[in-house]
Design an enzyme around this catalytic site. Structure first.
Site, short mmCIF file in Angstrom:
data_model
loop_
_atom_site.label_atom_id
_atom_site.label_comp_id
_atom_site.label_asym_id
_atom_site.label_seq_id
_atom_site.Cartn_x
_atom_site.Cartn_y
_atom_site.Cartn_z
N GLU A 1 -9.18 4.14 -2.00
CA GLU A 1 -7.96 3.94 -2.78
C GLU A 1 -8.27 3.23 -4.10
O GLU A 1 -9.34 2.65 -4.28
CB GLU A 1 -6.95 3.09 -2.00
CG GLU A 1 -6.62 3.67 -0.62
CD GLU A 1 -5.35 3.11 -0.01
OE1 GLU A 1 -4.52 2.55 -0.76
OE2 GLU A 1 -5.20 3.23 1.22
N GLN B 1 -3.17 2.70 15.16
CA GLN B 1 -2.09 3.14 14.27
C GLN B 1 -1.22 4.22 14.94
O GLN B 1 0.01 4.16 14.87
CB GLN B 1 -2.71 3.71 12.99
CG GLN B 1 -1.72 4.18 11.94
CD GLN B 1 -2.43 4.82 10.73
OE1 GLN B 1 -3.65 4.93 10.68
NE2 GLN B 1 -1.64 5.24 9.75
N ASP C 1 -9.00 0.62 2.34
CA ASP C 1 -7.97 0.25 3.33
C ASP C 1 -8.48 0.66 4.72
O ASP C 1 -8.09 1.69 5.25
CB ASP C 1 -6.66 0.96 2.98
CG ASP C 1 -5.55 0.69 3.97
OD1 ASP C 1 -5.64 -0.33 4.69
OD2 ASP C 1 -4.60 1.49 4.03
N LYS D 1 -3.92 -1.70 10.40
CA LYS D 1 -4.29 -1.87 8.99
C LYS D 1 -4.61 -3.32 8.62
O LYS D 1 -5.35 -3.56 7.67
CB LYS D 1 -3.11 -1.43 8.10
CG LYS D 1 -2.71 0.00 8.26
CD LYS D 1 -3.64 0.90 7.50
CE LYS D 1 -3.07 2.30 7.38
NZ LYS D 1 -3.90 3.15 6.51
N THR E 1 -8.91 -5.50 4.47
CA THR E 1 -8.83 -4.59 3.33
C THR E 1 -9.82 -5.11 2.30
O THR E 1 -9.74 -6.26 1.90
CB THR E 1 -7.41 -4.58 2.73
OG1 THR E 1 -6.46 -4.22 3.74
CG2 THR E 1 -7.31 -3.60 1.57
N HIS F 1 -3.41 14.14 0.78
CA HIS F 1 -3.63 13.24 1.92
C HIS F 1 -2.42 13.25 2.86
O HIS F 1 -2.57 13.38 4.08
CB HIS F 1 -3.89 11.81 1.44
CG HIS F 1 -3.94 10.79 2.54
ND1 HIS F 1 -4.98 10.73 3.45
CD2 HIS F 1 -3.06 9.82 2.91
CE1 HIS F 1 -4.75 9.75 4.31
NE2 HIS F 1 -3.58 9.18 4.01
N ASP G 1 0.85 -1.19 0.00
CA ASP G 1 0.00 0.00 0.00
C ASP G 1 0.89 1.24 0.00
O ASP G 1 1.80 1.35 0.83
CB ASP G 1 -0.91 0.01 1.24
CG ASP G 1 -1.99 1.06 1.13
OD1 ASP G 1 -2.36 1.45 0.00
OD2 ASP G 1 -2.47 1.52 2.20
N GLU H 1 -10.10 4.26 4.00
CA GLU H 1 -9.22 4.96 3.08
C GLU H 1 -9.68 4.59 1.67
O GLU H 1 -9.65 3.42 1.29
CB GLU H 1 -7.75 4.59 3.30
CG GLU H 1 -7.23 5.11 4.63
CD GLU H 1 -5.72 5.00 4.80
OE1 GLU H 1 -5.10 4.18 4.09
OE2 GLU H 1 -5.17 5.73 5.65
N ARG I 1 -7.32 4.28 13.51
CA ARG I 1 -6.40 5.39 13.76
C ARG I 1 -5.82 5.36 15.17
O ARG I 1 -4.69 5.84 15.39
CB ARG I 1 -7.12 6.73 13.53
CG ARG I 1 -7.68 6.90 12.15
CD ARG I 1 -6.63 6.77 11.08
NE ARG I 1 -7.22 6.94 9.74
CZ ARG I 1 -6.57 6.64 8.62
NH1 ARG I 1 -5.32 6.18 8.66
NH2 ARG I 1 -7.14 6.81 7.45
N GLU J 1 -9.40 12.85 7.80
CA GLU J 1 -9.28 14.18 7.20
C GLU J 1 -10.62 14.92 7.20
O GLU J 1 -10.68 16.11 7.49
CB GLU J 1 -8.77 14.08 5.76
CG GLU J 1 -7.38 13.51 5.65
CD GLU J 1 -7.08 13.02 4.24
OE1 GLU J 1 -7.36 11.83 3.96
OE2 GLU J 1 -6.61 13.82 3.42
MN MN Z 1 -3.87 3.07 2.80
#
Ligand code: MN
Length: 394
Positions: A180, A219, A212, A232, A236, A112, A105, A178, A216, A337
């Site tokens: 993607e 992480q 993804d 993560k 996925t 971002h 990834d 996420e 948080r 975000e």
């Molecule tokens: Mn990602």
């Protein structure tokens, strides 16, 4: 217009969804209009039978560019054939379309990376010193890549906020998405060899959407100094339809200007920016529309970088773009975000308020791209619903 016209023809793996008369047998199909063309059936008695009469796309992936082109021409003919074997798409069960090999990834949206840098490291530079010199990435966990629709169990783990005296254990309280775009390698490369930017299309079969899922809180506590891990690797999700690279020729655009100019092995040879327009829905409400054309590093550069040290690739390896975020607030590709680290909750049209995901929330990512003659190419949606954390047994 479905976005699944004759110029798209994405590949997937389906079953008829019942277990009688072999109806649960997995086979390769191609989405066309509201139907799925049973190409495993159509390929019988043709040279393509060993590639298409299979429960996964891996044999086709391994066959290489010249064969992909020949198979696509045959599929196009079958799609025009009124006698072709086809089923209504809505009636079928869709499966993971290929056996996933290695998974990388990336982190290639400047918007971002800048946003995350500001949120996670408010006192430092938003972009790390290496960011504009190489596409940053990490190796993910291919065994937790699941097809769209698979329930997502809220992960548990350790977290420690800046003010907490000690870490605590429990269900993640900052579960995120996420948005993607993923790429699947077809023809691989041997250990010790590299894939040049110019050879991207010889090796990459197709493109899909990827969520993804990210915790948080896990992480933030674990990522220094070796990067993403348990925040993560719990799940996925990918879309069930693989859009062939051949279907995206009209979507190719020049990537943004790069300053400073990257090292020679990362310089563009052709334009591999892709004008995909993504849309993310949370419980049915559109929350953001990230523009993929704004990505700083292209997939061709990512593949060149991923192999520049001689790392091998195999059919079924995937790599993902990193969260796609545009410059505007309504183009950010993560709740981190959109809610600015949880400090600015978002209100949905039904009055509900979110910072991060709650149990029962459903997230769907879709996308379209320009096709030939003003048509649109649709990507299959990737969707997932959050379920409660499992009991820890503690
Ligand atoms: Mn990602």
């Amino acid at each position: 217009m479905t976005g699944f016209g004759i110029d798209n023809l994405p590949y997937g793996v389906f079953s008829l969804g019942d277990n009688t008369f072999g109806g649960d047998r997995r086979r390769i199909g191609v989405a066309h209009g509201d139907d799925v063309l049973d190409v495993s059936a159509m390929a019988q008695d043709t040279p393509f039978a060993p590639l298409l009469d299979a429960p996964v796309l891996n044999p086709l992936l391994a066959a290489g560019r010249a064969t992909w082109t020949a198979v696509r021409a045959a599929v196009r003919q079958w799609a025009d054939d009124p006698a072709a074997v086809r089923y209504p798409r809505a009636d079928l069960t869709l499966h993971l379309p290929f056996e996933v090999g290695d998974y990388v990834d990336f982190y290639s949206s400047e918007h971002h990376a800048t946003n995350v840098g500001k949120i996670f490291r408010p006192d430092g530079n938003a972009l790390t010193p290496n960011w504009k010199h190489l596409p940053i990435g990490y190796h993910g966990r291919s065994g937790s890549v699941v097809v769209s629709g698979t329930p997502i169990v809220r992960p548990q783990g350790q977290r420690k906020g800046p003010q907490d005296p000690a870490p605590v254990f429990g269900p993640s309280v900052r579960l995120d998405i996420e948005a993607e775009v993923g790429f699947v390698v077809g023809a691989g490369s041997e250990l010790g060899s590299t894939i040049d930017v110019a050879d991207f299309a010889e090796h990459v079969f197709g493109v899909f959407l990827l969520n993804d899922w990210s915790s948080r809180d896990l992480q933030a506590w674990e990522y220094v100094p070796l990067g993403p891990f348990l925040g993560k690797s719990f799940a996925t999700s990918i879309s069930p339809w693989i859009v062939p690279l051949d279907a995206l020729q009209a979507a190719r655009v020049a990537p943004p200007a790069r300053d400073p100019e990257p090292l020679p092995y990362l310089r563009d040879v052709e334009d591999w920016g892709l004008d995909l327009e993504l849309e993310v829905r949370l419980n049915g409400h559109v929350v953001t529309r990230p523009p993929f054309a704004s990505m700083y590093w292209t997939a061709a550069q990512q593949l060149a970088h991923m192999t520049v040290n001689g790392a091998p690739t195999r059919p079924g390896d995937i790599f993902a773009s990193g969260t796609v975020s545009g410059p505007e607030r309504d183009q950010f590709g993560s709740l981190l975000e959109l809610s600015w680290g949880g400090s600015q909750p978002i209100t949905l049209p039904d009055g509900s308020v979110r910072t991060f995901l709650e149990d029962g929330d459903e997230v769907t990512i879709s996308a379209t791209a320009p096709g030939p003659d003003g048509t649109r190419i649709a990507f299959g949606e990737v969707t997932g619903r959050i379920g409660p954390a499992r009991s820890s047994g503690a």
